[in-house]
Design an enzyme around this catalytic site. Structure first.
Site, PDB file in Angstrom:
ATOM      1  N   LYS A 164       0.888  -1.481   0.146  1.00 46.22           N
ATOM      2  CA  LYS A 164       0.231   0.146  -0.322  1.00 46.22           C
ATOM      3  C   LYS A 164       0.947   1.263   0.077  1.00 46.22           C
ATOM      4  O   LYS A 164       0.548   2.323  -0.909  1.00 46.22           O
ATOM      5  CB  LYS A 164      -1.278  -0.389   0.915  1.00 46.22           C
ATOM      6  N   LYS A 221      -4.089 -10.789  -6.782  1.00 46.77           N
ATOM      7  CA  LYS A 221      -5.321 -11.485  -6.467  1.00 46.77           C
ATOM      8  C   LYS A 221      -6.018 -10.481  -6.630  1.00 46.77           C
ATOM      9  O   LYS A 221      -6.232  -9.095  -7.033  1.00 46.77           O
ATOM     10  CB  LYS A 221      -5.128 -11.680  -4.605  1.00 46.77           C
ATOM     11  N   LYS A 247     -10.209  -4.382  -5.813  1.00 48.87           N
ATOM     12  CA  LYS A 247     -11.141  -3.409  -6.350  1.00 48.87           C
ATOM     13  C   LYS A 247      -9.896  -2.371  -7.194  1.00 48.87           C
ATOM     14  O   LYS A 247     -10.024  -1.517  -7.855  1.00 48.87           O
ATOM     15  CB  LYS A 247     -11.858  -3.112  -4.821  1.00 48.87           C
TER      16      LYS A 247
HETATM   17  P1  TYM Z   1      -9.957  -6.564   3.123  1.00 49.05           P
HETATM   18  O1  TYM Z   1     -11.056  -5.618   3.667  1.00 49.05           O
HETATM   19  O2  TYM Z   1      -8.921  -5.883   2.477  1.00 49.05           O
HETATM   20  O3  TYM Z   1     -10.519  -7.863   2.704  1.00 49.05           O
HETATM   21  C1  TYM Z   1     -12.088  -8.763   3.330  1.00 49.05           C
HETATM   22  C2  TYM Z   1     -12.144 -10.298   3.288  1.00 49.05           C
HETATM   23  O4  TYM Z   1     -11.350 -10.620   2.189  1.00 49.05           O
HETATM   24  C3  TYM Z   1     -10.523 -11.417   2.193  1.00 49.05           C
HETATM   25  N1  TYM Z   1      -9.463 -11.374   0.233  1.00 49.05           N
HETATM   26  C4  TYM Z   1      -9.613 -12.269  -0.568  1.00 49.05           C
HETATM   27  N2  TYM Z   1     -10.018 -13.528  -0.134  1.00 49.05           N
HETATM   28  C5  TYM Z   1      -9.644 -14.396  -1.325  1.00 49.05           C
HETATM   29  N3  TYM Z   1      -9.566 -13.966  -2.567  1.00 49.05           N
HETATM   30  C6  TYM Z   1      -9.008 -12.627  -2.782  1.00 49.05           C
HETATM   31  N4  TYM Z   1      -8.973 -12.073  -3.718  1.00 49.05           N
HETATM   32  C7  TYM Z   1      -9.487 -11.148  -1.936  1.00 49.05           C
HETATM   33  N5  TYM Z   1      -9.071 -10.582  -1.111  1.00 49.05           N
HETATM   34  C8  TYM Z   1      -9.669 -10.535  -0.299  1.00 49.05           C
HETATM   35  C9  TYM Z   1      -9.516 -10.918   2.946  1.00 49.05           C
HETATM   36  O5  TYM Z   1      -8.472 -11.796   3.261  1.00 49.05           O
HETATM   37  C10 TYM Z   1     -10.462 -10.425   4.063  1.00 49.05           C
HETATM   38  O6  TYM Z   1     -10.745 -11.436   5.020  1.00 49.05           O
HETATM   39  N6  TYM Z   1      -7.791  -5.790   7.108  1.00 49.05           N
HETATM   40  C11 TYM Z   1      -8.243  -6.345   6.473  1.00 49.05           C
HETATM   41  C12 TYM Z   1      -9.794  -6.303   7.512  1.00 49.05           C
HETATM   42  C13 TYM Z   1     -10.311  -6.258   9.040  1.00 49.05           C
HETATM   43  C14 TYM Z   1     -10.281  -7.612   9.422  1.00 49.05           C
HETATM   44  C15 TYM Z   1     -10.160  -6.950  11.454  1.00 49.05           C
HETATM   45  C16 TYM Z   1     -10.265  -8.270   9.774  1.00 49.05           C
HETATM   46  C17 TYM Z   1      -9.981  -5.263  10.041  1.00 49.05           C
HETATM   47  N7  TYM Z   1      -9.684  -6.141  11.018  1.00 49.05           N
HETATM   48  C18 TYM Z   1      -9.809  -8.224  11.699  1.00 49.05           C
HETATM   49  C19 TYM Z   1     -10.674  -9.764  10.462  1.00 49.05           C
HETATM   50  C20 TYM Z   1      -9.817  -9.613  11.716  1.00 49.05           C
HETATM   51  C21 TYM Z   1      -8.684  -5.995   4.869  1.00 49.05           C
HETATM   52  O7  TYM Z   1      -7.790  -5.180   4.926  1.00 49.05           O
HETATM   53  O8  TYM Z   1      -9.167  -6.787   4.504  1.00 49.05           O
END
Ligand code: TYM
Length: 333
Positions: free
Chosen positions: A115, A197, A200
């Site tokens: 990022k 991966k 968006k």
């Molecule tokens: P975020 O918002 O980027 O993504 C949300 C969830 O979706 C999963 N994910 C994917 N899984 C498979 N293939 C993909 N291409 C893909 N893109 C995203 C992510 O692994 C995630 O599970 N930091 C976290 C949000 C968060 C969080 C937390 C999660 C904040 N606090 C506490 C768990 C517990 C994040 O940015 O996910």
């Protein structure tokens, strides 16, 4: 009687519209979990401002995400749905954990490196300390498991390290949770660039949950594959990343095994295969989109859900926060 159910917590950032990676990775498994576990699912809005957001768009996406959680099968009677910023304990514990997280370990985080490369003009302190806020999100609820996609594993691991460090000083304050990563769908790749991966930030290869069926089909028809002509539909992520990703998506969307998918398309070319995968995804997402649209028309209902969710989440979170404040030596109010 003490509640014996295992606890789960997870969140998704409303920084973009929910996409197929979010859904096929973690989200589609959550509805089964609410039957068995005490589950907390939130919209990670505090995390989104580590990157500049348009305020009105952030509000709209947060609202849509609540509706989508419910539309995906998260019955708000059976789990706690809430908005992260509605429960101040997240920021409060986040600060304490900042003081138990090391500069060196934060510097090693892959997401921070990615990022900061993408947002070179805004490498802010929040982007750097993001993992300690995420650790707070998790540890407040004393969960056993954190269901996430593969890309968040490193953040759950640093959360475990922070919890163990804190427990090492003050005794058993935090339960040390395990990441819970489903085998199929853990890492959905972009359709136009299958070496990265699905995200968006590459919208042409990203399928959004609210997208129109014809747009979804167009993206699948354009999906990058390869020039293999002899029995081309084979799962081999190294040699055939695009095709393997489509197999993974189809398997996740239909519940079929990789072998069954290979057998189904034996001897077929990519044209048919891509259309069938696109159709399966469209049918898998259709009820979610329709139900989300229906729910979005009833804002009063959604508001009642996020209010009740914040109260329930806060009741648990505040207990952990009080314990932590006491342990570190803050004078009680
Ligand atoms: P975020 O918002 O980027 O993504 C949300 C969830 O979706 C999963 N994910 C994917 N899984 C498979 N293939 C993909 N291409 C893909 N893109 C995203 C992510 O692994 C995630 O599970 N930091 C976290 C949000 C968060 C969080 C937390 C999660 C904040 N606090 C506490 C768990 C517990 C994040 O940015 O996910």
């Amino acid at each position: 009687m003490e509640n014996q159910k295992k606890v789960m917590v997870s969140g998704i950032q409303p920084s973009g519209d929910l996409h197929l990676g979010n859904y096929l990775g973690p989200l589609r498994h959550w509805p089964e979990m609410i039957e068995e576990f005490d589950c907390y699912f939130f919209m990670a809005d505090l995390h989104t401002i580590t990157v500049r957001q348009d305020p009105a768009a952030l509000r709209r996406r947060t609202l849509t995400q609540i509706a989508q959680y419910i539309a995906c099968g998260l019955d708000p009677e059976k789990c706690v749905l809430f908005v992260q910023s509605h429960v101040p304990a997240h920021s409060q514990l986040g600060w304490v954990l900042d003081c138990y997280t090391m500069f060196g370990e934060l510097s090693r985080m892959t997401q921070f490196k990615d990022k900061s490369a993408k947002n070179a003009d805004n490498i802010n302190a929040g982007l750097f300390t993001y993992p300690s806020l995420m650790a707070a999100d998790i540890l407040l609820y004393q969960p056993d498991f954190v269901p996430v996609g593969e890309d968040q594993k490193q953040h759950v691991e640093i959360c475990r390290d922070i919890a163990e460090r804190f427990n090492g000083v003050y005794g058993d304050v935090f339960k040390v949770p395990e990441p819970y990563i489903a085998k199929v769908g853990a890492r959905i790749m972009g359709l136009s660039a299958p070496e990265s991966k699905m995200s968006k930030s590459a919208p042409e290869g990203c399928v959004f949950l609210m997208e129109k069926p014809e747009d979804i089909m167009r993206k699948f028809k354009r999906a990058v594959t390869d020039s293999d002509t002899e029995n081309p539909v084979r799962y081999d992520p190294k040699a055939k990343p695009g095709v393997s990703n489509l197999i993974q998506i189809y398997a996740a969307a239909t519940g079929k095994s990789y072998e069954a998918v290979e057998a189904e398309f034996a001897g077929q070319g990519y044209g048919v295969f891509k259309s069938v995968v696109g159709e399966a995804v469209i049918e898998c997402l259709r009820p979610i989109r329709e139900e989300t649209e229906r729910l979005l028309a009833d804002k009063a209902y959604l508001e009642s859900i996020w209010r009740a969710g914040a109260e329930r989440a806060e009741r648990t979170a505040i207990k952990t926060l009080r314990k932590v404040y006491k342990k570190v030596g803050f004078l009680p109010r």
